[in-house]
Design an enzyme around this catalytic site. Structure first.
Site, PDB file in Angstrom:
ATOM      1  N   VAL A   1       0.956  -1.041  -0.271  1.00  0.00           N
ATOM      2  CA  VAL A   1      -0.407   0.639   0.160  1.00  0.00           C
ATOM      3  C   VAL A   1       0.866   0.860  -0.087  1.00  0.00           C
ATOM      4  O   VAL A   1       1.866   1.617   1.057  1.00  0.00           O
ATOM      5  CB  VAL A   1      -1.082   0.178   1.500  1.00  0.00           C
ATOM      6  CG1 VAL A   1      -2.095   1.380   0.706  1.00  0.00           C
ATOM      7  CG2 VAL A   1      -1.410  -1.448   1.477  1.00  0.00           C
TER       8      VAL A   1
ATOM      9  N   ILE B   1       4.811  -1.470   2.874  1.00  0.00           N
ATOM     10  CA  ILE B   1       4.217   0.067   2.810  1.00  0.00           C
ATOM     11  C   ILE B   1       5.169   0.209   1.355  1.00  0.00           C
ATOM     12  O   ILE B   1       5.929   0.812   2.167  1.00  0.00           O
ATOM     13  CB  ILE B   1       5.161   1.277   3.938  1.00  0.00           C
ATOM     14  CG1 ILE B   1       4.434   0.719   5.651  1.00  0.00           C
ATOM     15  CG2 ILE B   1       4.765   2.007   3.899  1.00  0.00           C
ATOM     16  CD1 ILE B   1       3.065   0.446   5.286  1.00  0.00           C
ATOM     17  N   LYS B   2       3.955   1.026   0.102  1.00  0.00           N
ATOM     18  CA  LYS B   2       4.991   1.232  -0.924  1.00  0.00           C
ATOM     19  C   LYS B   2       5.640   2.745  -0.712  1.00  0.00           C
ATOM     20  O   LYS B   2       4.830   3.666  -0.421  1.00  0.00           O
ATOM     21  CB  LYS B   2       4.066   0.611  -2.195  1.00  0.00           C
ATOM     22  CG  LYS B   2       4.374   0.403  -3.306  1.00  0.00           C
ATOM     23  CD  LYS B   2       3.275   0.083  -3.517  1.00  0.00           C
ATOM     24  CE  LYS B   2       3.950   0.219  -5.208  1.00  0.00           C
ATOM     25  NZ  LYS B   2       2.986   0.045  -6.282  1.00  0.00           N
ATOM     26  N   ILE B   3       7.261   2.841  -1.162  1.00  0.00           N
ATOM     27  CA  ILE B   3       7.636   4.522  -1.121  1.00  0.00           C
ATOM     28  C   ILE B   3       7.947   4.596  -2.199  1.00  0.00           C
ATOM     29  O   ILE B   3       8.997   3.973  -2.290  1.00  0.00           O
ATOM     30  CB  ILE B   3       7.897   4.126   0.591  1.00  0.00           C
ATOM     31  CG1 ILE B   3       7.764   4.093   1.452  1.00  0.00           C
ATOM     32  CG2 ILE B   3       9.202   5.779   0.645  1.00  0.00           C
ATOM     33  CD1 ILE B   3       8.624   4.228   3.035  1.00  0.00           C
TER      34      ILE B   3
END
Ligand code: E4P
Length: 221
Positions: free
Chosen positions: A58, A84-86
């Site tokens: 996400v 966690i997509k960054i």
């Protein structure tokens, strides 16, 4: 090579999950924007996780490290297994290294070059997403870029996993598997296309017809 589905569409996710050949889901703000605008992002994400479990990336929407970290906390409160997509920005790497210290998995997205990939790995990323289709769009050879990155991973024995992303057609999938990408995240239509072969269809049609003939003969028709 593992396959993830690259979508926020629940019915597509549900269908592919029922076939048992995908092991994760990646989403991004553009994919979420295609879904029902009346629905809360949090509800869509929670529903996806409840449907398939497994890997779910996400993405944060902020561009500053501290705000990314706040967003990450929020996402983790929806479900603690979140990846966690960054985005591949200096501020993003700051968030990745802080989350790595806390043992939270991250997926660095929008990676287009080997040097970006090395920095993402060294910051502590769990996954590094290399965008193939978008490289081809600007006249680069995505397969060569991915080859280089996979070779660097092998030579240096990096621990993070390479995700081949921005997949537009089954040849990208093949290139990713040949290069040694650990995972490909693939849109629904390409996943379905990759299962099809005209000889499978004609073969199935012939078997069905022969089976029906045999049944009819037995029934004395
Ligand atoms: C990766 O995780 C991204 O969601 C995705 O692959 C982007 O692909 P696109 O170039 O088709 O938007």
């Amino acid at each position: 090579m593992e396959l993830y589905i690259d979508t926020a569409n629940l019915s597509h996710i549900r269908e592919c999950a029922s076939y048992g050949f995908i092991s994760g889901v990646t989403t991004n703000p553009s994919l979420l924007a295609k879904e029902d605008p009346k629905k809360d992002v949090k509800d869509i994400i929670k529903e996806i996780y409840a449907t398939v479990g497994g890997h779910l990336s996400v993405e944060v929407n902020s561009l500053k490290t501290d705000e990314m970290l706040k967003e990450a906390e929020d996402i983790l409160s929806w479900f603690p297994e979140a990846t966690i997509k960054i985005p591949m920005l200096p501020s993003g790497l700051g968030a990745v290294s802080e989350l790595a210290k806390r043992g939270i998995p991250t997926n660095v997205t929008l990676v287009f070059s080997p040097t970006q990939a090395i920095a993402a790995n060294n910051a502590g990323a769990t996954y590094v997403s290399v965008f193939m289709g978008r490289l081809d769009d600007i006249g680069m050879n995505s397969s060569d870029v991915l080859d280089d990155i996979c070779e660097i991973w092998n030579v240096n024995e990096y621990d993070s996993s390479i995700i081949a992303a921005s997949i537009r057609h089954p040849m990208h999938l093949l290139d990713a598997a040949r290069s040694g990408a650990h995972i490909s995240t693939v849109p629904y239509n390409v996943l379905m296309q990759s299962l099809k072969h005209p000889l499978t269809d004609s073969g199935v049609a012939a078997f069905v017809a022969d089976y029906e003939k045999m049944k009819a003969a037995k029934a004395g028709k």
